[in-house]
Design a protein around this motif. Structure first.
Motif, PDB file in Angstrom:
ATOM      1  N   GLY A  10       0.779  -1.237   0.000  1.00 31.95           N
ATOM      2  CA  GLY A  10       0.000   0.000   0.000  1.00 31.95           C
ATOM      3  C   GLY A  10       0.806   1.278   0.000  1.00 31.95           C
ATOM      4  O   GLY A  10       0.237   2.362  -0.140  1.00 31.95           O
ATOM      5  N   ARG A  39      -9.090   1.081 -17.141  1.00 35.71           N
ATOM      6  CA  ARG A  39      -9.925   0.016 -16.598  1.00 35.71           C
ATOM      7  C   ARG A  39      -9.218  -1.335 -16.707  1.00 35.71           C
ATOM      8  O   ARG A  39      -8.830  -1.740 -17.809  1.00 35.71           O
ATOM      9  CB  ARG A  39     -11.233  -0.033 -17.394  1.00 35.71           C
ATOM     10  CG  ARG A  39     -12.479  -0.390 -16.598  1.00 35.71           C
ATOM     11  CD  ARG A  39     -13.749   0.045 -17.341  1.00 35.71           C
ATOM     12  NE  ARG A  39     -13.688  -0.324 -18.749  1.00 35.71           N
ATOM     13  CZ  ARG A  39     -14.020  -1.530 -19.223  1.00 35.71           C
ATOM     14  NH1 ARG A  39     -14.423  -2.474 -18.411  1.00 35.71           N
ATOM     15  NH2 ARG A  39     -13.949  -1.781 -20.520  1.00 35.71           N
ATOM     16  N   ALA A  65     -11.636  -5.622  -2.548  1.00 36.97           N
ATOM     17  CA  ALA A  65     -11.786  -4.164  -2.643  1.00 36.97           C
ATOM     18  C   ALA A  65     -10.423  -3.489  -2.491  1.00 36.97           C
ATOM     19  O   ALA A  65     -10.092  -2.546  -3.218  1.00 36.97           O
ATOM     20  CB  ALA A  65     -12.752  -3.668  -1.573  1.00 36.97           C
ATOM     21  N   LEU A  66      -9.618  -4.005  -1.545  1.00 32.93           N
ATOM     22  CA  LEU A  66      -8.270  -3.463  -1.340  1.00 32.93           C
ATOM     23  C   LEU A  66      -7.445  -3.603  -2.614  1.00 32.93           C
ATOM     24  O   LEU A  66      -6.844  -2.637  -3.111  1.00 32.93           O
ATOM     25  CB  LEU A  66      -7.582  -4.217  -0.192  1.00 32.93           C
ATOM     26  CG  LEU A  66      -6.108  -3.888   0.042  1.00 32.93           C
ATOM     27  CD1 LEU A  66      -5.961  -2.531   0.710  1.00 32.93           C
ATOM     28  CD2 LEU A  66      -5.428  -4.966   0.882  1.00 32.93           C
ATOM     29  N   ALA A  68      -8.455  -4.230  -5.757  1.00 30.61           N
ATOM     30  CA  ALA A  68      -9.025  -3.465  -6.873  1.00 30.61           C
ATOM     31  C   ALA A  68      -8.671  -1.986  -6.726  1.00 30.61           C
ATOM     32  O   ALA A  68      -8.352  -1.310  -7.707  1.00 30.61           O
ATOM     33  CB  ALA A  68     -10.536  -3.670  -6.941  1.00 30.61           C
ATOM     34  N   GLY A  69      -8.699  -1.479  -5.498  1.00 31.88           N
ATOM     35  CA  GLY A  69      -8.341  -0.085  -5.241  1.00 31.88           C
ATOM     36  C   GLY A  69      -6.888   0.198  -5.583  1.00 31.88           C
ATOM     37  O   GLY A  69      -6.573   1.225  -6.210  1.00 31.88           O
ATOM     38  N   GLU A  70      -5.999  -0.708  -5.194  1.00 27.76           N
ATOM     39  CA  GLU A  70      -4.580  -0.491  -5.485  1.00 27.76           C
ATOM     40  C   GLU A  70      -4.293  -0.629  -6.974  1.00 27.76           C
ATOM     41  O   GLU A  70      -3.460   0.096  -7.531  1.00 27.76           O
ATOM     42  CB  GLU A  70      -3.727  -1.462  -4.672  1.00 27.76           C
ATOM     43  CG  GLU A  70      -3.801  -1.154  -3.174  1.00 27.76           C
ATOM     44  CD  GLU A  70      -2.828  -1.949  -2.332  1.00 27.76           C
ATOM     45  OE1 GLU A  70      -2.671  -1.605  -1.155  1.00 27.76           O
ATOM     46  OE2 GLU A  70      -2.226  -2.913  -2.850  1.00 27.76           O
ATOM     47  N   ALA A  72      -6.387   0.122  -9.346  1.00 33.45           N
ATOM     48  CA  ALA A  72      -6.876   1.378  -9.940  1.00 33.45           C
ATOM     49  C   ALA A  72      -5.870   2.508  -9.700  1.00 33.45           C
ATOM     50  O   ALA A  72      -5.648   3.356 -10.569  1.00 33.45           O
ATOM     51  CB  ALA A  72      -8.237   1.741  -9.347  1.00 33.45           C
ATOM     52  N   GLN A  73      -5.239   2.478  -8.522  1.00 30.99           N
ATOM     53  CA  GLN A  73      -4.307   3.551  -8.153  1.00 30.99           C
ATOM     54  C   GLN A  73      -3.055   3.558  -9.045  1.00 30.99           C
ATOM     55  O   GLN A  73      -2.550   4.617  -9.399  1.00 30.99           O
ATOM     56  CB  GLN A  73      -3.912   3.344  -6.686  1.00 30.99           C
ATOM     57  CG  GLN A  73      -3.375   4.587  -5.990  1.00 30.99           C
ATOM     58  CD  GLN A  73      -3.098   4.299  -4.520  1.00 30.99           C
ATOM     59  OE1 GLN A  73      -3.773   3.493  -3.878  1.00 30.99           O
ATOM     60  NE2 GLN A  73      -2.077   4.953  -3.987  1.00 30.99           N
TER      61      GLN A  73
END
Lengths: 274, 274
Positions: A10, A39, A65-66, A68-70, A72-73
């Protein structure tokens, strides 16, 4: 490494400790995810396979979710995201430390460009002389133990050969160095069963799913080299190439067939809808 | 990681880039070297095996003087030095980049303490349920692809079991998870031939050499599990444990035998003279 953005657990960082079990033992798994217009494509199968591979090694699965968030980041507009999960620090030798913190690496890279002719006209492939070893405990898992792929890929440097096919000790074709293999015969699609060796790609799983949903029979089977040569169509899949028709293996040549074209269209449709 | 001193490519640093092929593919080799009174033990066999393993993977071999110098630099008074050599950066996928700079990691660690009873009275071992896969191209090589060892070591957490023995698919014993195996029958010593799987330890090679020099027959052979059980003596070697007598495998027990004692003495003598 050319990564535009890298997160390790992270935090923005592009190194890991030299004691990480991913380095020490290849004790981890990875996925390579295509990104288009920001995407990540086929993320559902990447996450499913990641969970399944973690289970095979007894690694904790990060929350979807974690991850997918990273992803995307770090995801570039168009490009590639690589996710590596390792068992963390190796201070105690081979024995996994129960509850130890794993290492999570999420890295964005620029796109890998391939000539458009590969998807359009097909590619030439070779049969590798390296034979895959059989380890049912690791079969299908996209682990960090990839020396067989490295040795196989080092067998050729002819740029006209796009991929090498690998077989098992029993005389079956298993996969490509970086792809899964499908053969078509009399409208029926088959892909090697990967229970003794090989890597189950996220694209392979999506193609099987899409074919099934379209009512096209697609089964896993032991496929001999002679059956490959006798096929009406052969195509290769992975998350970055989508599906490439095989146009040549040695002296055997194939025109691009209708099932391969249909699979390419299915992937494109699913990517647009996803 | 608890390393007292780490050099990466000669510079004080304890991290590597997340794109290193050692992490990405396990594309590298390693050795674990015991250090006593600042002196690395059995360095000649470690360097020989390192050179041989690099050759098997097509990795450049670092100069012996360079390596020995770095080992001396990080070596604690008493402890362990781990050397890892990887093929360097992975930007181009599996294909090795000709002439690319490899990564050289040399790290010093505090000693691993084992109870003196293990060398004196012997150890209890178990037979692992995991069967090693056969890959002649990697057999013998101490590569960074060690997931089989990780999975095998995860099979037990009974602290009274010091080591797990691994077999091949043909019914032979191959090695321990962290050691090589020797069996003694009628004064003749045999150790598994490691041409299809297993890791050739530097200690194994020294023991074979020392036995040969002392006129004791020591050969490489296929050894069945029944032959292991029928042996007069069984012992395990690696660079950190030297030689441990096997005292128990399941219901089979052994007293510590004369050949095992002689091998322990030979190792100690060679360490003193080295």
């Amino acid at each position: 490494v050319g990564a535009s953005t890298v997160l390790v657990d992270g935090r923005a960082r592009d190194t890991i400790g030299i004691g990480d079990r991913g380095l020490a033992f290849g004790d981890g798994v990875f996925r390579t995810i295509a990104v288009r217009a920001g995407r990540p494509l086929n993320l559902r199968w990447h996450l499913r396979r990641l969970a399944s591979d973690c289970a095979a090694l007894g690694l904790p699965v990060p929350g979807e979710a974690l991850l997918a968030g990273e992803i995307a980041q770090v995801a570039p507009g168009d490009g590639v995201v690589k996710v590596i999960l390792t068992r963390g620090d190796s201070t105690r030798g081979y024995a996994p430390v129960p509850g130890a913190a794993p290492t999570r690496i999420v890295a964005g890279f620029p796109p890998v460009r391939h000539e458009a002719s590969r998807a359009r006209d097909g590619v030439a492939v070779r049969r590798c002389s390296l034979t895959l070893s059989e380890q049912p405990r690791l079969a299908g898992v996209k682990s960090l133990n990839r020396l067989e792929n490295v040795l196989a890929r080092a067998e050729w440097d002819d740029v006209s050969i796009a991929e090498g096919l690998l077989g098992d000790p029993r005389g079956h074709v298993v996969e490509g160095v970086v792809s899964n293999v499908f053969v078509v015969k009399d409208q029926r699609v088959r892909t090697p069963e990967l229970t003794r060796c090989g890597v189950i790609g996220a694209q392979r799983e999506r193609v099987r799913e899409l074919l099934g949903a379209a009512g096209v029979e697609c089964s896993e089977a032991d496929i001999g080299w002679d059956e490959l040569e006798a096929a009406d169509e052969v195509f290769l899949t992975n998350s970055l190439i989508d599906a490439w028709p095989v146009a040549r293996l040695g002296s055997r040549t194939w025109p691009v067939g209708p099932v391969t074209r249909r699979v390419q269209a299915m992937i494109a449709q699913d990517d647009a809808r996803d």
